[in-house]
Design an enzyme around this catalytic site. Structure first.
Site, short mmCIF file in Angstrom:
data_model
loop_
_atom_site.label_atom_id
_atom_site.label_comp_id
_atom_site.label_asym_id
_atom_site.label_seq_id
_atom_site.Cartn_x
_atom_site.Cartn_y
_atom_site.Cartn_z
N CYS A 145 0.83 -1.21 0.00
CA CYS A 145 0.00 0.00 0.00
C CYS A 145 0.86 1.26 0.00
O CYS A 145 1.84 1.34 0.74
CB CYS A 145 -0.87 -0.04 1.25
SG CYS A 145 -1.83 1.45 1.47
N ARG A 177 -12.22 0.93 -6.32
CA ARG A 177 -11.86 0.88 -4.89
C ARG A 177 -11.20 2.18 -4.47
O ARG A 177 -11.32 2.63 -3.33
CB ARG A 177 -10.93 -0.31 -4.64
CG ARG A 177 -10.68 -0.58 -3.16
CD ARG A 177 -9.87 -1.86 -2.96
NE ARG A 177 -9.99 -2.35 -1.60
CZ ARG A 177 -9.11 -2.07 -0.62
NH1 ARG A 177 -8.06 -1.32 -0.87
NH2 ARG A 177 -9.30 -2.53 0.60
P1 IMP Z 1 -1.12 -7.00 3.65
O1 IMP Z 1 -1.63 -8.23 4.30
O2 IMP Z 1 -0.28 -6.18 4.55
O3 IMP Z 1 -0.39 -7.31 2.38
O4 IMP Z 1 -2.38 -6.09 3.31
C1 IMP Z 1 -3.47 -6.55 2.56
C2 IMP Z 1 -4.54 -5.49 2.53
O5 IMP Z 1 -4.05 -4.30 1.90
C3 IMP Z 1 -5.78 -5.83 1.72
O6 IMP Z 1 -6.67 -6.66 2.40
C4 IMP Z 1 -6.36 -4.46 1.42
O7 IMP Z 1 -7.17 -3.95 2.45
C5 IMP Z 1 -5.14 -3.58 1.32
N1 IMP Z 1 -4.79 -3.29 -0.06
C6 IMP Z 1 -4.86 -4.09 -1.14
N2 IMP Z 1 -4.37 -3.49 -2.23
C7 IMP Z 1 -4.00 -2.25 -1.84
C8 IMP Z 1 -3.43 -1.14 -2.52
O8 IMP Z 1 -3.12 -1.17 -3.69
N3 IMP Z 1 -3.25 -0.01 -1.76
C9 IMP Z 1 -3.58 0.05 -0.46
N4 IMP Z 1 -4.06 -0.98 0.23
C10 IMP Z 1 -4.28 -2.13 -0.45
#
Ligand code: IMP
Length: 506
Positions: free
Chosen positions: A327, A425
């Site tokens: 993100c 989104r």
């Molecule tokens: P991670 O487990 O830290 O990789 O976070 C996953 C979460 O990041 C997802 O469930 C989304 O809520 C969020 N997310 C997914 N794609 C994006 C993005 O492109 N930008 C910001 N947040 C994201």
């Protein structure tokens, strides 16, 4: 007399932090340990994702196109958790993924491949090879469509002429064990087991074939792990699916619910806004039509937003604005709140309302999970941890650094260019592709093999956490949870230090 606040310890901790103006995330804190009579393996880690969707294990897979389609959702539910099918698919494709999850344990073959009684064994074997069927069991039908027998591997083996007809080679109807079309999985298993048979054709009153059970499938389902599966009242795996907002998404929601989806997740980068409010209003009629199904909404990170979502009638709230590994929202838009403070504040804002909180994003190790649940969440959603596994969508790529799989943000440019849902989104549904502002990155992660290995580690770490705190359940964890706020030296001390780590398991 004033009722004792069961969460007094954490409230005190966060009131001190609030005075400093700081917001904290996982790496900033650790749970205090306490007197324990909890054996980690006996700890109860069941919670809820939403009001009507329980979890036997509080792990949820992210609605991302490199994380959750049917194979991941099946693995998650079979581990007691839940998968949320991403929305960068057509509504039909997404509903069909939901159906695949719901039917996975069914193991009812609804349309068995049949043969006609006058076909020869030679013709049947040639067709079997041409179509690539890897099974040898074919119900045999008369010209009027009634079941007259069954061809099994044994019948093929003992048949000595390819010119023999199916009628000559088959096991005739009179020698078959058959059952009525409404036979349950449990009864089918028992019928086959007690009769030492491998195939159970199902038929209606007119002796027409309506389905078929295979013993090996039934045995897989009935064996051991079943009690761990997250299944609905009909014994089907539970599954969720993401949608956006607007009239087309309302139709999508209806298709998903028709397909058996247990929980719809209104999935926006910012959940506290008018289009989400309107969508939640529109979804109320659908919810009445499908009682027991839930609507979760997110993402948010401030307590006022949690109160809004609660007022708009959600069954669960998803927290996380900027913690995700892929993100860039915080860099790009300069907004967001570190996940532990966001989670605590939002959970506190809706305390006592029966609305489960899911902390979405930022989980990088199992130790983050007891912290997330301790501060008031009921589940965690993960992308990074589950990406790169056999069950995540996408190919394994050979690189100089080893085998990898792509893991990308839904707000990354490649994802947004490919899919309206990804653009929507981030409120750029109508933005021309050359003017998109990304809020995520595309990356590769090491190929990790079967996801169950990761899930076992995550659940194991959570259980260990409960053991250290002295809590035998998630609720008790929340009542006993208290935090240390770590200095930079404390953070450094919290990881392996002053050594060269040689095993790759960390
Ligand atoms: P991670 O487990 O830290 O990789 O976070 C996953 C979460 O990041 C997802 O469930 C989304 O809520 C969020 N997310 C997914 N794609 C994006 C993005 O492109 N930008 C910001 N947040 C994201």
């Amino acid at each position: 007399m004033k009722k004792k606040n069961p969460f007094a310890r954490l409230d005190r901790f966060f009131s001190i932090i609030e005075k400093t103006g700081l917001a904290l995330t996982y790496g900033d804190v650790r749970l205090r340990t306490g007197y324990s009579e909890t054996d980690p393996k006996d700890a109860d880690i069941s919670t809820h994702f939403s009001r009507n969707v329980p979890l036997k294990c509080p792990l949820v897979s992210a609605a991302m196109d490199t994380v959750t389609e049917a194979p991941m959702a099946i693995a998650m539910a079979m581990f007691g958790g839940l998968g949320i099918i991403h929305k960068a698919l057509t509504a039909e494709e997404q509903a069909s993924q939901v159906r695949r999850v719901k039917l996975h344990l069914n193991c009812l073959i609804e349309h068995p491949i049949c043969v006609r009684e006058d076909e020869t064994i030679g013709e049947i074997l040639a067709r079997r090879q041409e179509k690539g069927h890897d099974f040898h069991s074919f119900p045999v039908l008369s010209t009027t469509g009634k079941i007259v027998g069954l061809l099994t591997r044994n019948d093929f083996d003992v048949c000595n002429s390819p010119k023999a007809t199916a009628a000559q080679a088959m096991t005739p109807f009179e020698e078959l064990v058959v059952a009525r079309e409404e036979t349950s999985v449990e009864n089918a298993y028992e019928i086959l087991r007690s009769n030492h048979k491998k195939i159970l054709p199902l038929m209606n009153e007119s002796r027409e074939l309506t389905g078929m059970f295979v013993f090996s499938d039934l045995k897989r389902i009935m064996s051991g792990m079943l009690s761990q599966y997250n299944v609905d009242a009909d014994g089907h795996l539970r599954v969720g699916a993401a949608i956006d907002v607007g009239p087309s998404e309302l139709l999508r929601a209806e298709m998903l619910l028709q397909a058996g989806c247990d929980v719809i997740v209104v999935d926006k980068a910012h959940g506290d806004m008018r289009p989400v409010k309107d969508m939640l209003q529109d979804l109320k009629a659908l919810k009445r039509k499908y009682p027991g199904r839930d609507v979760v909404a997110g993402n948010i990170s401030e307590p006022e937003s949690a109160v809004h979502l609660a007022k708009w009638g959600v069954d669960g709230i998803k927290i996380g604005q900027g913690p995700g590994s892929i993100c860039t929202t915080r860099d790009v838009a300069g907004v967001g709140c570190p996940q532990v403070t966001a989670g605590f504040n939002c959970a506190k804002a809706v305390r006592g309302m029966g609305i489960p909180i899911c902390l979405d994003g930022g989980i990088t190790k199992s130790g983050d999970i007891p912290i997330a649940l301790g501060i008031g969440a009921s589940s965690v959603m993960m992308g990074l941890m589950l990406a790169g596994t056999d069950e995540s969508p996408g190919e394994i790529k050979e690189t100089k650094k080893g085998r990898v799989k792509v893991y990308r943000g839904m707000g990354s440019l490649p994802a947004m260019k490919e899919s309206w849902a990804a653009r929507a989104r981030y409120r750029q549904g109508d933005t021309p592709k050359d003017k998109l502002v990304s809020e995520g990155v595309e990356s590769v992660v090491p190929y990790k093999g079967a996801v169950i290995k990761i899930l076992e580690k995550m659940a194991g770490g959570l259980r260990a956490g409960l053991g250290y705190v002295g809590a035998s359940s998630i609720l008790e964890l929340q009542e006993k949870a208290d935090l240390h706020w770590l200095s930079a030296a404390g953070q450094a001390e919290s990881h392996p230090h002053d050594v060269s780590v040689t095993d790759e398991t960390q």
